[in-house]
Enzyme design. Structure first.
Site, PDB file in Angstrom:
ATOM      1  N   HIS A 129      -7.323  -1.343   5.517  1.00  0.00           N
ATOM      2  CA  HIS A 129      -6.177  -0.515   6.199  1.00  0.00           C
ATOM      3  C   HIS A 129      -6.238   0.663   5.220  1.00  0.00           C
ATOM      4  O   HIS A 129      -6.351   1.905   5.501  1.00  0.00           O
ATOM      5  CB  HIS A 129      -5.112  -1.144   6.242  1.00  0.00           C
ATOM      6  CG  HIS A 129      -3.836  -0.305   6.752  1.00  0.00           C
ATOM      7  ND1 HIS A 129      -3.989   0.209   7.816  1.00  0.00           N
ATOM      8  CD2 HIS A 129      -2.659   0.043   6.203  1.00  0.00           C
ATOM      9  CE1 HIS A 129      -2.804   1.001   8.066  1.00  0.00           C
ATOM     10  NE2 HIS A 129      -2.160   0.935   7.153  1.00  0.00           N
ATOM     11  N   HIS A 162       0.802  -1.363  -0.113  1.00  0.00           N
ATOM     12  CA  HIS A 162      -0.004  -0.115  -0.140  1.00  0.00           C
ATOM     13  C   HIS A 162       0.864   1.267   0.034  1.00  0.00           C
ATOM     14  O   HIS A 162       2.108   0.977   0.043  1.00  0.00           O
ATOM     15  CB  HIS A 162      -0.968  -0.065   1.115  1.00  0.00           C
ATOM     16  CG  HIS A 162      -0.474  -0.184   2.611  1.00  0.00           C
ATOM     17  ND1 HIS A 162       0.425  -1.114   3.072  1.00  0.00           N
ATOM     18  CD2 HIS A 162      -0.317   0.797   3.408  1.00  0.00           C
ATOM     19  CE1 HIS A 162       0.711  -0.900   4.340  1.00  0.00           C
ATOM     20  NE2 HIS A 162       0.169   0.359   4.626  1.00  0.00           N
ATOM     21  N   ASP A 171      -0.178  -4.361   6.153  1.00  0.00           N
ATOM     22  CA  ASP A 171      -0.970  -4.064   7.110  1.00  0.00           C
ATOM     23  C   ASP A 171      -2.457  -4.346   7.279  1.00  0.00           C
ATOM     24  O   ASP A 171      -3.367  -4.137   7.919  1.00  0.00           O
ATOM     25  CB  ASP A 171      -1.193  -2.369   7.392  1.00  0.00           C
ATOM     26  CG  ASP A 171       0.328  -1.860   7.648  1.00  0.00           C
ATOM     27  OD1 ASP A 171       1.193  -2.670   7.984  1.00  0.00           O
ATOM     28  OD2 ASP A 171       0.424  -0.741   7.723  1.00  0.00           O
ATOM     29  N   ASP A 196       5.661   4.580   5.085  1.00  0.00           N
ATOM     30  CA  ASP A 196       6.508   3.519   5.858  1.00  0.00           C
ATOM     31  C   ASP A 196       6.674   2.015   5.183  1.00  0.00           C
ATOM     32  O   ASP A 196       7.369   1.347   5.588  1.00  0.00           O
ATOM     33  CB  ASP A 196       6.102   3.254   7.130  1.00  0.00           C
ATOM     34  CG  ASP A 196       4.653   2.786   7.647  1.00  0.00           C
ATOM     35  OD1 ASP A 196       3.990   3.089   6.739  1.00  0.00           O
ATOM     36  OD2 ASP A 196       4.676   1.984   8.201  1.00  0.00           O
ATOM     37  N   HIS A 197       5.900   1.804   3.982  1.00  0.00           N
ATOM     38  CA  HIS A 197       5.965   0.964   3.151  1.00  0.00           C
ATOM     39  C   HIS A 197       6.362   1.291   1.601  1.00  0.00           C
ATOM     40  O   HIS A 197       6.719   0.174   1.000  1.00  0.00           O
ATOM     41  CB  HIS A 197       4.580   0.149   2.971  1.00  0.00           C
ATOM     42  CG  HIS A 197       3.857  -0.441   4.549  1.00  0.00           C
ATOM     43  ND1 HIS A 197       4.215  -1.499   4.775  1.00  0.00           N
ATOM     44  CD2 HIS A 197       3.446   0.223   5.467  1.00  0.00           C
ATOM     45  CE1 HIS A 197       3.829  -2.033   5.978  1.00  0.00           C
ATOM     46  NE2 HIS A 197       3.257  -0.770   6.402  1.00  0.00           N
ATOM     47  N   HIS A 246       1.293   3.699   1.917  1.00  0.00           N
ATOM     48  CA  HIS A 246       1.577   4.639   3.298  1.00  0.00           C
ATOM     49  C   HIS A 246       3.247   4.626   3.122  1.00  0.00           C
ATOM     50  O   HIS A 246       4.132   3.897   2.801  1.00  0.00           O
ATOM     51  CB  HIS A 246       1.243   3.952   4.364  1.00  0.00           C
ATOM     52  CG  HIS A 246       0.106   4.228   4.652  1.00  0.00           C
ATOM     53  ND1 HIS A 246      -0.888   3.559   5.428  1.00  0.00           N
ATOM     54  CD2 HIS A 246      -0.924   5.123   4.235  1.00  0.00           C
ATOM     55  CE1 HIS A 246      -1.844   3.869   5.719  1.00  0.00           C
ATOM     56  NE2 HIS A 246      -2.036   4.888   4.633  1.00  0.00           N
ATOM     57  N   HIS A 282       4.559  -5.219  10.164  1.00  0.00           N
ATOM     58  CA  HIS A 282       4.850  -4.548  11.473  1.00  0.00           C
ATOM     59  C   HIS A 282       5.250  -5.674  12.433  1.00  0.00           C
ATOM     60  O   HIS A 282       4.615  -6.876  12.480  1.00  0.00           O
ATOM     61  CB  HIS A 282       3.905  -3.568  12.006  1.00  0.00           C
ATOM     62  CG  HIS A 282       3.854  -2.373  11.195  1.00  0.00           C
ATOM     63  ND1 HIS A 282       4.583  -1.198  11.326  1.00  0.00           N
ATOM     64  CD2 HIS A 282       3.011  -2.060  10.124  1.00  0.00           C
ATOM     65  CE1 HIS A 282       4.291  -0.369  10.457  1.00  0.00           C
ATOM     66  NE2 HIS A 282       3.398  -0.747   9.786  1.00  0.00           N
TER      67      HIS A 282
END
Length: 323
Positions: free
Chosen positions: A110, A54, A134, A58-59, A56, A173
């Site tokens: 998410h 996805h 996520d 942090d990905h 975001h 995570h």
């Protein structure tokens, strides 16, 4: 098929999947590209593709730099918001990297464009793997920021839940310890949760990852044969406020319950407090307004609107959920 688990940032994982015969490699959720390239060099493999679950940061934040460092790299995902995307994938599409097959599984919840990746290898006795980002973690699931609760439920119980139970789960995570601590609060008499929590604590003490889990363990179905109960308990930081807090949540078919302690923002996807259909016990809610404090800097997207009975109280606050 060899999977390298690469811890990055505070609690993220990115992955390098290696086809051992051809030495071709595929990366999943590139957040720190230079760290990834160190491992690519050490393994002596050829990185050809990035699979992003996805959009975001942090990905996906490493995609742009990685594409610059590796011209011709394919960056794939289901959401046009993904950085440096070269081709958009669709649900059910299948990819091939040597003997490794990849089935793309759209798992909204998410985010609306969240894609999970189911991998297996030809003529290999090893169990398959799913890279769930996520959407699904060990004994928990991600924060529902987009899509409906029903869509998230279907992603977890139908799309992912229909995969073989022995499937290895590589999530986005390291939230296992917190997820299980929360699960134990919900079901203090659950021996399976107690044993798993003890194992997770030992892994944490040894600074070892809890991934991969298996799909059967990650979904945490209860012994009474009820629908899978997905739990999550997540640390977060509020910029300029407190250094940390806890956000816990339980998701099931009828919605999500959010509990924010040590923070000032909360979301509850219900119209009124009611008896929980899965736990069979009342969910008691209390709201403590803090009119002078804003909502902790967390944006309220349209899908995250507070119900009228809660938002009418005004201001920020902390929602306590007691079981």
């Amino acid at each position: 098929m060899k999977v390298k688990v690469i811890p990055v940032l505070e609690d993220n994982y990115m992955y390098l999947v290696i086809e051992e015969r051809t030495r071709e490699a595929v990366a999943v959720d590139v957040a720190v590209p230079k760290r990834l390239l160190e491992i690519v060099g050490r393994e002596g493999v050829s990185l050809t593709t990035v699979l992003t679950t996805h959009h975001h940061w942090d990905h996906a934040r490493g995609n742009v730099e990685l594409a610059r460092l590796r011209p011709g790299l394919a960056v794939l995902g289901a959401d046009e918001r993904i950085c440096a995307l070269t081709r958009r994938l669709v649900h059910g599409e299948e990819l091939r990297f040597g003997a490794i097959h990849v089935r793309c599984l759209l798992t909204p919840g998410h985010t609306s464009g969240h894609m999970s990746y189911f991998l297996w290898e030809e003529e290999c006795p090893d169990p398959p793997a799913v890279f769930s980002g996520d959407a699904l973690s060990v004994a928990g699931c991600g924060l529902r920021l987009e899509s409906t609760a029903q869509q998230m439920y279907e992603s977890l119980t139908e799309t992912l839940g229909s995969l073989p139970p022995e499937t290895k789960v590589f999530c986005g995570h390291e939230h296992t310890l917190g997820n299980l601590e929360f699960a134990q609060k919900v079901e203090p008499g659950n021996d399976h949760v107690r044993a798993k929590l003890s194992w997770a604590k030992k892994r944490d003490e040894d600074d070892m990852p809890t991934v991969p889990s298996t799909l059967k363990k990650s979904l945490c179905a209860s012994s009474q044969g009820r629908q899978p109960q997905l739990r999550s308990w997540r640390h977060f930081a509020r910029s300029g406020r407190a250094s940390s807090g806890r956000l816990s949540r339980c998701s099931h078919r009828l919605g999500l319950s959010w509990h924010c302690s040590g923070g000032s923002w909360a979301h509850l996807d219900r119209n009124e407090p009611q008896v929980d259909p899965l736990w069979g016990q009342a969910v008691h809610l209390s709201f403590k307004p803090r009119p002078t404090e804003p909502t902790g800097g967390l944006p309220l997207e349209p899908s995250m609107a507070l119900p009228s009975w809660l938002s009418s109280l005004g201001g920020g606050g902390a929602l306590a959920l007691d079981m």
